[in-house]
Scaffold this motif. Structure first.
Motif, PDB file in Angstrom:
ATOM      1  N   ILE A   2       0.848  -1.191   0.000  1.00 42.99           N
ATOM      2  CA  ILE A   2       0.000   0.000   0.000  1.00 42.99           C
ATOM      3  C   ILE A   2       0.887   1.246   0.000  1.00 42.99           C
ATOM      4  CG2 ILE A   2      -1.943  -1.122   1.169  1.00 42.99           C
ATOM      5  CD1 ILE A   2      -1.020   0.328   3.756  1.00 42.99           C
ATOM      6  N   ILE A   3       0.307   2.336  -0.445  1.00 41.06           N
ATOM      7  CA  ILE A   3       0.964   3.642  -0.401  1.00 41.06           C
ATOM      8  C   ILE A   3       0.135   4.554   0.487  1.00 41.06           C
ATOM      9  CG2 ILE A   3       1.645   5.688  -1.728  1.00 41.06           C
ATOM     10  CD1 ILE A   3       3.379   3.285  -2.376  1.00 41.06           C
ATOM     11  N   SER A  60       1.614  -3.628   4.265  1.00 43.71           N
ATOM     12  CA  SER A  60       0.197  -3.829   4.595  1.00 43.71           C
ATOM     13  C   SER A  60      -0.231  -2.751   5.579  1.00 43.71           C
ATOM     14  CB  SER A  60      -0.003  -5.206   5.231  1.00 43.71           C
ATOM     15  OG  SER A  60       0.711  -5.258   6.463  1.00 43.71           O
ATOM     16  N   LEU A  61      -1.522  -2.721   5.889  1.00 43.79           N
ATOM     17  CA  LEU A  61      -1.991  -1.791   6.919  1.00 43.79           C
ATOM     18  C   LEU A  61      -1.373  -2.128   8.277  1.00 43.79           C
ATOM     19  CD1 LEU A  61      -5.753  -1.376   5.959  1.00 43.79           C
ATOM     20  CD2 LEU A  61      -3.947   0.355   5.796  1.00 43.79           C
ATOM     21  N   ALA A  62      -1.161  -3.417   8.537  1.00 45.69           N
ATOM     22  CA  ALA A  62      -0.533  -3.832   9.802  1.00 45.69           C
ATOM     23  C   ALA A  62       0.905  -3.328   9.877  1.00 45.69           C
ATOM     24  CB  ALA A  62      -0.581  -5.348   9.946  1.00 45.69           C
ATOM     25  N   GLU A  65       0.728   0.374  10.570  1.00 43.55           N
ATOM     26  CA  GLU A  65       0.368   0.618  11.974  1.00 43.55           C
ATOM     27  C   GLU A  65       1.564   0.382  12.901  1.00 43.55           C
ATOM     28  OE1 GLU A  65      -2.735  -1.108  15.303  1.00 43.55           O
ATOM     29  OE2 GLU A  65      -3.243  -1.314  13.183  1.00 43.55           O
ATOM     30  N   ALA A  66       2.304  -0.678  12.673  1.00 41.15           N
ATOM     31  CA  ALA A  66       3.455  -1.003  13.520  1.00 41.15           C
ATOM     32  C   ALA A  66       4.545   0.057  13.399  1.00 41.15           C
ATOM     33  CB  ALA A  66       4.014  -2.376  13.161  1.00 41.15           C
ATOM     34  N   LYS A  67       4.890   0.429  12.174  1.00 38.91           N
ATOM     35  CA  LYS A  67       5.951   1.422  11.966  1.00 38.91           C
ATOM     36  C   LYS A  67       5.547   2.790  12.507  1.00 38.91           C
ATOM     37  CE  LYS A  67       8.208  -0.764   8.044  1.00 38.91           C
ATOM     38  NZ  LYS A  67       8.442  -0.734   6.592  1.00 38.91           N
ATOM     39  N   ARG A  68       4.321   3.201  12.221  1.00 37.06           N
ATOM     40  CA  ARG A  68       3.873   4.503  12.707  1.00 37.06           C
ATOM     41  C   ARG A  68       3.717   4.498  14.227  1.00 37.06           C
ATOM     42  NH1 ARG A  68       2.936   8.392   9.482  1.00 37.06           N
ATOM     43  NH2 ARG A  68       1.459   9.372  10.902  1.00 37.06           N
ATOM     44  N   LEU A  98      -3.515   4.087  -0.825  1.00 37.45           N
ATOM     45  CA  LEU A  98      -3.624   3.670  -2.220  1.00 37.45           C
ATOM     46  C   LEU A  98      -3.128   2.244  -2.377  1.00 37.45           C
ATOM     47  CD1 LEU A  98      -2.062   6.876  -3.829  1.00 37.45           C
ATOM     48  CD2 LEU A  98      -4.481   6.431  -3.394  1.00 37.45           C
ATOM     49  N   ARG A  99      -3.787   1.510  -3.245  1.00 36.54           N
ATOM     50  CA  ARG A  99      -3.377   0.150  -3.602  1.00 36.54           C
ATOM     51  C   ARG A  99      -3.138   0.109  -5.109  1.00 36.54           C
ATOM     52  NH1 ARG A  99      -4.587  -2.690   0.929  1.00 36.54           N
ATOM     53  NH2 ARG A  99      -6.355  -2.050   2.153  1.00 36.54           N
TER      54      ARG A  99
END
Length: 107
Positions: A2-3, A60-62, A65-68, A98-99
């Motif tokens: 994802i972007i 991925s969204l996961a 979420e982890a990095k942020r 975006l995908r």
């Protein structure tokens, strides 16, 4: 993949100050936690003015979420956010995920 597409509208006349503050205090912390962005741009003199657009890639969204989450927990990022809020350069923020289209494969 994802972007994360982010657009910030900056107060007229404040773009150089915003870029200096972010480049000195925010960008190094983001690089540490998020890696290199796909792109980091400022708008020119055609279309919407005083905008900063940056694109970050995640698996991925996961992953995002982890990095942020790690970035948010970093005291240096919190210090940057406080400086940014105090400066008050940002007028508006827009965020999109975006995908890739099914027929396009990123390199």
């Amino acid at each position: 993949m994802i972007i994360d597409h982010r657009t910030y509208e900056i107060k007229a006349g404040c773009l150089p100050k915003f870029l200096e503050l972010y480049g000195t205090h925010g960008y190094p912390v983001q690089l540490k936690h998020l890696g290199q962005p796909v792109g980091y741009y400022v708008s020119g003199d055609i279309g919407a003015l005083n905008q900063v657009v940056h694109l970050w890639q995640y698996e991925s969204l996961a992953d995002r979420e982890a990095k942020r989450g790690r970035m948010q927990a970093d005291p240096d990022w919190q210090a940057y956010l406080a400086k940014s809020a105090e400066a008050g350069y940002t007028v508006r923020q827009e965020n999109k995920i975006l995908r890739a289209a099914p027929f396009w494969q990123p390199k």
